[in-house]
Each structure stands twice: as C-alpha cells, then as structure tokens.
Enzyme design. Structure first.
Site, PDB file in Angstrom:
ATOM      1  CG  ASN A  24      -1.545 -39.772   9.010  1.00 48.59           C
ATOM      2  OD1 ASN A  24      -0.364 -40.142   9.080  1.00 48.59           O
ATOM      3  ND2 ASN A  24      -2.528 -40.389   9.650  1.00 48.59           N
ATOM      4  CE  LYS A  78      -3.933 -43.273   7.335  1.00 47.82           C
ATOM      5  NZ  LYS A  78      -5.161 -43.933   7.705  1.00 47.82           N
ATOM      6  CG  HIS A 120      -4.441 -41.357  13.351  1.00 47.71           C
ATOM      7  ND1 HIS A 120      -4.880 -42.614  13.017  1.00 47.71           N
ATOM      8  CD2 HIS A 120      -4.723 -40.553  12.293  1.00 47.71           C
ATOM      9  CE1 HIS A 120      -5.402 -42.568  11.791  1.00 47.71           C
ATOM     10  NE2 HIS A 120      -5.313 -41.333  11.333  1.00 47.71           N
ATOM     11  CD  GLU A 163      -4.540 -45.557  10.884  1.00 50.45           C
ATOM     12  OE1 GLU A 163      -3.359 -45.185  10.784  1.00 50.45           O
ATOM     13  OE2 GLU A 163      -5.382 -45.371   9.986  1.00 50.45           O
ATOM     14  CD  GLU A 222      -8.408 -38.285  11.068  1.00 50.56           C
ATOM     15  OE1 GLU A 222      -8.126 -38.002   9.902  1.00 50.56           O
ATOM     16  OE2 GLU A 222      -7.740 -39.080  11.753  1.00 50.56           O
ATOM     17  N   GLY A 249      -9.811 -44.210   5.534  1.00 54.97           N
ATOM     18  CA  GLY A 249      -9.254 -45.212   4.633  1.00 54.97           C
ATOM     19  C   GLY A 249     -10.288 -46.142   4.023  1.00 54.97           C
ATOM     20  CB  SER A 254     -12.626 -41.213   2.575  1.00 55.90           C
ATOM     21  OG  SER A 254     -12.290 -42.484   3.105  1.00 55.90           O
TER      22      SER A 254
HETATM   23  C1  PEP Z   1      -6.106 -40.409   8.226  1.00 51.48           C
HETATM   24  O1  PEP Z   1      -5.191 -41.208   8.114  1.00 51.48           O
HETATM   25  O2  PEP Z   1      -6.144 -39.652   9.204  1.00 51.48           O
HETATM   26  C2  PEP Z   1      -7.130 -40.363   7.184  1.00 51.48           C
HETATM   27  C3  PEP Z   1      -8.105 -39.510   7.297  1.00 51.48           C
HETATM   28  O3  PEP Z   1      -6.988 -41.250   6.128  1.00 51.48           O
HETATM   29  P1  PEP Z   1      -7.833 -41.276   4.757  1.00 51.48           P
HETATM   30  O4  PEP Z   1      -7.838 -39.852   4.223  1.00 51.48           O
HETATM   31  O5  PEP Z   1      -7.115 -42.207   3.885  1.00 51.48           O
HETATM   32  O6  PEP Z   1      -9.215 -41.704   5.100  1.00 51.48           O
END
Ligand code: PEP
Length: 256
Positions: free
Chosen positions: A10, A12, A99, A101, A171, A177, A216
């Site tokens: 992803n 983003k 997601h 976000e 998640e 992040g 992460s």
């Molecule tokens: C994500 O954007 O779904 C995500 C898991 O980001 P990160 O790996 O940076 O935590």
C-alpha cells in the site's frame, strides 16, 4: 487444503513514476513460493503505467496491481472517485477496501465498506478488506467486539459464501505507520479469532480466506509474523516503498 498467501503493497499517497520504474526493475528477480500472490497498490494516477510496465517487463505472473480504493456506485456524479469498471478496464484485479485511514479521515462506515466489497465482488475484483482496532479499544479489551462489528455488516451484505473471494487484512490501527508491530503471538491470537468468527458462519470458507497482517511489517519481522498458523501474508505500507525491502517480505510468504 492450501491457502493462498498474499503480500500487498500500500503506497498510500506516496511514490511517483520513478518508484514505478524502480519497483518493476526491482521485482524482476523476486523469488516467490508457489501459492503467493503479490499485489502492488500505487496511487490511482500510476495504476495504468504500473500495470503496463509489469506486463511489458514480463514479471512473474503472480505480481498484480491493486487499487487503494473504489467507489460503491457503478458510475455518475462522484467527482474524484474510481469505479470498479475503470479498474477492470485497466486489468486491475485487487482493491483495498476500508483501510483505517479511509475509515478515520474520510469517515467511511462499515455499511459503506460493505457496499464497496459487494461492488468489487460483482465486478470480479478481489477486495482486500481492512479491519482493526484502535489503541484505546485494545487497551479496554474491545478488540474482538470491534472486529466483529466491522466484519458482520460485510457478511450481511455479501453473504458468507462470497467470502471465499475476499482477502481480510487485520491491521491494528496503533501499529500502522508507527513502527509498533503487534507481537507475532498477539497477531496470531487475533487472526485466530477472526478465522473462528468466520468459521461460526461457514467453516469451509473460513479455512480458505487469506488473513493478512498489517502494521509496521518490515524485512526484519516478516518471517516470524508469516510463520504463524493463521497469518497468510501482509499488507505493507512504509516498507513497500523500497523494492529491496519489499522483495524480502514477498519472499518470506508461503501458502499454508
Ligand atoms: C498500511 O498502510 O496498511 C500499513 C500497514 O502501513 P505500515 O506498514 O507503514 O505500518
């Protein structure tokens, strides 16, 4: 039964044409186990170029392009939105839906997320349905309630049988992040809960649904996370912006 493993990137709202090129050339020699699909989800302006460049570079056929979002309506006056038909037109076959976000910044509700999953399935796209609890919800032991409340409206909308065409990404919002990863034991425990929740409604479907962990994930922690019984790969944000790191993560995934 073997279950498909999936590693999805992803990007983003990051990346540019140079990243498209770097990822295509970086992935040329990626080593993937059988039963692993890779899905790279750039921002929408790059979907077409990434898809065309993957085809012309003749990359491993397991490498796919996905969208980060889709609209639940077929077409019409929805400025700035992307339809399922547009994604199909570009040979895109996966789409991230719900997601955290999108849920927190753009106020997408689980009802709307359910409609998006339905639209994606109707169009023959594979939705990667994201669910996850906040830090406060984990601290107050509401994780299972929150995940159930995010999943059930989608099951009610599309029917549990259709979940054999859905990928779920767990998640934890506090791990996205932030550099804070759920421990492999905590991630496994939650993935097991999700699979059991599905199994209460259809055991065969539950055994088939790929459950990805996101939050992460990086080249150093992916192997231990992916070794867990109910973790079938990952949804990768930050670490998917560097081809070398992303390749290591892709190579750590195995179908179970
Ligand atoms: C994500 O954007 O779904 C995500 C898991 O980001 P990160 O790996 O940076 O935590």
């Amino acid at each position: 039964m073997t279950r498909q493993a999936i590693v999805a990137a992803n990007w983003k709202m990051n990346g540019d044409s140079a990243l498209v090129d770097a990822m295509v050339s970086g992935m040329a020699d990626v080593e993937l186990a059988s039963n692993v699909d890779v899905v790279i989800c750039p921002s929408s302006p790059y979907l077409s170029a990434l898809s065309q460049k993957i085809n012309s570079a003749k990359l491993n056929e397991a490498i796919n392009v996905g969208s980060q979002n889709v609209n639940e309506h077929d077409s019409g006056a929805f400025t700035g939105e992307i339809s399922t038909a547009m994604l199909k037109d570009l040979n895109i076959n996966y789409v991230i839906v719900g997601h955290s976000e999108r849920r927190s910044i753009y106020k997408e509700t689980s009802t709307q997320v359910a409609k998006k999953v339905q639209a994606a399935l109707n169009a023959g796209l594979t939705p990667i349905l994201c669910i996850g609890e906040s830090e406060a919800e984990r601290a107050t032991e509401q994780t299972e309630t929150v995940l159930s409340a995010q999943l059930q409206p989608v099951i009610d909308e599309v029917g549990i049988e259709k979940f054999s065409g859905v990928v779920i990404a767990y998640e934890p919002v506090w791990a996205i992040g932030t550099g804070k990863t759920a421990s492999s034991a905590m991630a496994q425990e939650t993935h097991q809960f999700i699979r059991q929740f599905l199994a209460q409604q259809n055991e065969l479907v539950a055994a088939k649904v790929p459950l990805l962990y996101g939050g992460s994930v990086n080249a150093a922690n992916c192997e231990e996370l992916f070794a867990q019984a109910d973790i079938d790969g990952g949804l990768i944000g930050g670490a998917s912006l560097k081809a070398e790191q992303f390749k290591v993560i892709c190579s750590a995934a195995k179908g179970k």
